[in-house]
Design a protein around this motif. Structure first.
Motif, short mmCIF file in Angstrom:
data_model
loop_
_atom_site.label_atom_id
_atom_site.label_comp_id
_atom_site.label_asym_id
_atom_site.label_seq_id
_atom_site.Cartn_x
_atom_site.Cartn_y
_atom_site.Cartn_z
N THR A 170 0.82 -1.21 0.00
CA THR A 170 0.00 0.00 0.00
C THR A 170 0.85 1.26 0.00
N ALA A 171 1.98 1.24 0.70
CA ALA A 171 2.87 2.40 0.69
C ALA A 171 3.72 2.44 -0.57
N ILE A 172 4.14 1.27 -1.05
CA ILE A 172 5.04 1.19 -2.20
C ILE A 172 4.30 1.47 -3.50
N LYS A 173 3.02 1.10 -3.58
CA LYS A 173 2.24 1.28 -4.81
C LYS A 173 2.23 2.73 -5.26
N SER A 174 1.98 3.65 -4.33
CA SER A 174 1.93 5.07 -4.71
C SER A 174 3.28 5.55 -5.22
N MET A 175 4.36 5.00 -4.66
CA MET A 175 5.70 5.37 -5.12
C MET A 175 5.93 4.89 -6.56
N ALA A 176 5.50 3.66 -6.84
CA ALA A 176 5.66 3.13 -8.19
C ALA A 176 4.90 3.98 -9.21
N LEU A 177 3.68 4.39 -8.86
CA LEU A 177 2.89 5.20 -9.77
C LEU A 177 3.52 6.58 -9.98
N THR A 210 21.40 3.89 -6.50
CA THR A 210 20.00 3.48 -6.37
C THR A 210 19.48 3.72 -4.95
N VAL A 211 18.30 4.35 -4.85
CA VAL A 211 17.65 4.54 -3.55
C VAL A 211 16.69 3.38 -3.34
N ILE A 212 16.79 2.74 -2.19
CA ILE A 212 16.04 1.51 -1.91
C ILE A 212 14.93 1.82 -0.91
N TYR A 213 13.69 1.44 -1.27
CA TYR A 213 12.54 1.62 -0.39
C TYR A 213 11.96 0.25 -0.08
N LEU A 214 11.69 0.00 1.20
CA LEU A 214 11.15 -1.30 1.59
C LEU A 214 10.07 -1.10 2.64
N CYS A 215 8.94 -1.73 2.42
CA CYS A 215 7.84 -1.65 3.37
C CYS A 215 7.25 -3.05 3.53
N GLY A 216 7.13 -3.50 4.78
CA GLY A 216 6.59 -4.83 5.00
C GLY A 216 6.71 -5.24 6.45
N PRO A 217 6.55 -6.54 6.71
CA PRO A 217 6.59 -7.04 8.08
C PRO A 217 7.99 -6.91 8.68
N ASP A 218 8.04 -7.01 9.99
CA ASP A 218 9.29 -6.78 10.72
C ASP A 218 10.40 -7.71 10.26
N ARG A 219 10.07 -8.95 9.98
CA ARG A 219 11.10 -9.91 9.56
C ARG A 219 11.78 -9.48 8.28
N LEU A 220 11.01 -8.96 7.34
CA LEU A 220 11.58 -8.51 6.07
C LEU A 220 12.45 -7.27 6.27
N VAL A 221 11.97 -6.34 7.07
CA VAL A 221 12.73 -5.11 7.30
C VAL A 221 14.02 -5.40 8.05
N THR A 222 13.94 -6.26 9.06
CA THR A 222 15.13 -6.61 9.83
C THR A 222 16.17 -7.29 8.94
N GLY A 223 15.72 -8.17 8.06
CA GLY A 223 16.63 -8.83 7.14
C GLY A 223 17.30 -7.86 6.20
N ALA A 224 16.55 -6.86 5.73
CA ALA A 224 17.13 -5.86 4.84
C ALA A 224 18.20 -5.03 5.55
N LEU A 265 13.09 2.69 5.03
CA LEU A 265 12.27 1.56 5.47
C LEU A 265 11.02 2.03 6.20
N GLU A 266 9.97 1.22 6.06
CA GLU A 266 8.76 1.40 6.86
C GLU A 266 8.23 0.02 7.18
N ARG A 267 7.99 -0.22 8.45
CA ARG A 267 7.54 -1.54 8.86
C ARG A 267 6.15 -1.45 9.51
#
Length: 434
Positions: free
Chosen positions: A334-341, A400-414, A430-432
């Motif tokens: 939901t957060a990443i979709k607006s960025m892609a558009l 490259t600027v990296i944006y990541l939004c998702g559950p805590d496990r994904l963010v922690t891994g990144a 990041l946004e978790r």
């Protein structure tokens, strides 16, 4: 040296034509950065292991391409290591056109198709013919439960690969896949025929206006995006323009909790940030959560008026021309979709990698496939697909600027991988969801 498929396929003439047709800028970034897309990751290996056919093109002495279909049990094309594929050639082929072509020109192009999920993988490589005297290699390539005699083997040394746009791939299903779908529908129908447990409807207890914030909104639309995800369209009650927002912004909306208390919840604005007529939020109902999402699903209805907080943005998109790598896990889309558009609207260089439990549970997947084409990569855990964060972050260009939004496990891994690769904090945003 950059993206290996780009370096091989996009010749100067092709690049000139892309420039003339206005598409070159979207591909130029592929040629920059370190060498990549020449070593098969777990994603490619898993995809190939599930295929029961592929298309193979060779080049004849007359200069004509020759296209051939090869089929067998799933996994008959073996992935031997990160840069080598191989398969056994059984008796029965009497023309030997591809084999003859490879004797004089060992270049090969492969297409692996996944019709049900509208995906394809393109590989360029060089062929090595394996004779019957090289039994140690043939043993690795043959299928023990296939009775035909092996005449030779083919090793393919990968030079480059690329995932292709899913647009215009017609969905096709094998007989076994159709039977599986029918069985699932029958089981679902059986479940639906049982008397459901009563669910108390508390929406009638909600007042006509909820909340105490300065921004007045009204629910004008509702869409079920996935079994547990519902989108809500919010507009000004008088039809006026809403406050402008930028990609990554969120909205704090009021929720009447089941205990009668008024609470609030933060949801990303998933609609195109260029819109001023409406905001759209998508809400995942979590029965094991704090009760806000479940109460919202039960209580929000068409015509309900909200007094919300004005939008805020703590996950803003960069405005300069640097490329972007967007990564979304589950409802983080939901957060990443607006960025892609927003990036697509300004013709920026970017990719979106979207992972979820299954394709049916991934909100906005079909819409994004139509809008983004080959810039979207989808990973379904139910299909055995895995988002390879290590490979993605390693392949990202230095600017490259990296944006990541998702559950805590994904963010922690990144974060862990970024520290290992010494990626500056300014480039990793990041946004978790907790």
């Amino acid at each position: 040296m950059g993206h290996r498929y780009h370096d091989i396929a996009f010749t100067p003439t092709v690049a000139d034509l892309q420039s003339a047709m206005g598409s070159r800028e979207g591909y130029a970034a592929m040629g920059a950065g370190g060498q990549r897309n020449h070593l098969l990751s777990e994603r490619e290996r898993d995809f190939i292991a599930r295929r029961d056919s592929f298309y193979l093109a060779s080049v004849s002495e007359t200069g004509w391409p020759y296209l051939q279909h090869r089929g067998g049990p799933p996994g008959f094309m073996k992935v031997l290591d990160e840069h080598t594929l191989g398969f056994a050639d059984y008796s029965g082929n009497r023309q030997y056109v591809s084999t003859g072509n490879f004797i004089n020109n060992n270049r090969v192009s492969l297409f692996f198709m996944d019709y049900p999920n509208q995906r394809r993988l393109k590989i360029l490589g060089r062929v090595q013919i394996v004779s019957t005297g090289e039994q140690d290699i043939l043993t690795l390539l043959e299928d023990s439960d296939y009775p035909a005699r092996v005449e030779r083997g083919f090793l393919i040394h990968v030079e480059g690969f690329d995932w292709n746009c899913p647009q215009h791939i017609t969905r096709r299903f094998t007989e076994a896949e159709v039977q599986s779908l029918i069985q699932a529908l029958q089981e679902d129908k059986l479940l639906q025929s049982r008397d459901p447990e009563p669910v108390e409807d508390r929406s009638a207890a909600w007042p006509a206006v909820v909340g105490e914030g300065p921004l007045e909104l009204v629910v004008t639309g509702m869409r079920q995006l996935a079994p547990r995800i519902r989108a809500y369209e919010l507009r000004d009650p008088e039809g006026r323009e809403l406050p402008p927002v930028e990609a990554g912004a969120h909205l704090v909306v009021p929720v009447l909790l089941d205990n009668g208390e008024l609470g609030d919840r933060h949801y990303s604005i998933a609609s195109n940030p260029a819109r001023r007529d409406a905001y759209e939020i998508a809400v995942l109902s979590k029965p094991d959560g704090r009760g806000g999402s479940a109460a919202l699903h039960r209580g929000y209805r068409l015509g309900l008026r909200l007094r919300a907080e004005t939008p805020a943005n703590h996950f803003a998109l960069h405005a300069d021309p640097r490329p972007a790598l967007l990564i979304a896990g589950g409802i983080g889309i939901t957060a990443i979709k607006s960025m892609a558009l927003a990036l697509a609207a300004r013709d920026a260089r970017f990719e979106l990698h979207y992972a979820g439990r299954s394709r049916g549970e991934m909100a906005y997947r079909d819409q994004l496939q139509r809008q983004l084409g080959e810039r979207l990569f989808v990973y379904s855990a139910a299909d055995g697909e895995r988002l390879d964060l290590d490979s993605l972050l390693l392949a990202a260009g230095a600017d490259t600027v990296i944006y990541l939004c998702g559950p805590d496990r994904l963010v922690t891994g990144a974060l862990r991988i970024a520290r290992k690769l010494n990626i500056p904090g300014e480039r990793l945003r990041l946004e978790r969801f907790n």
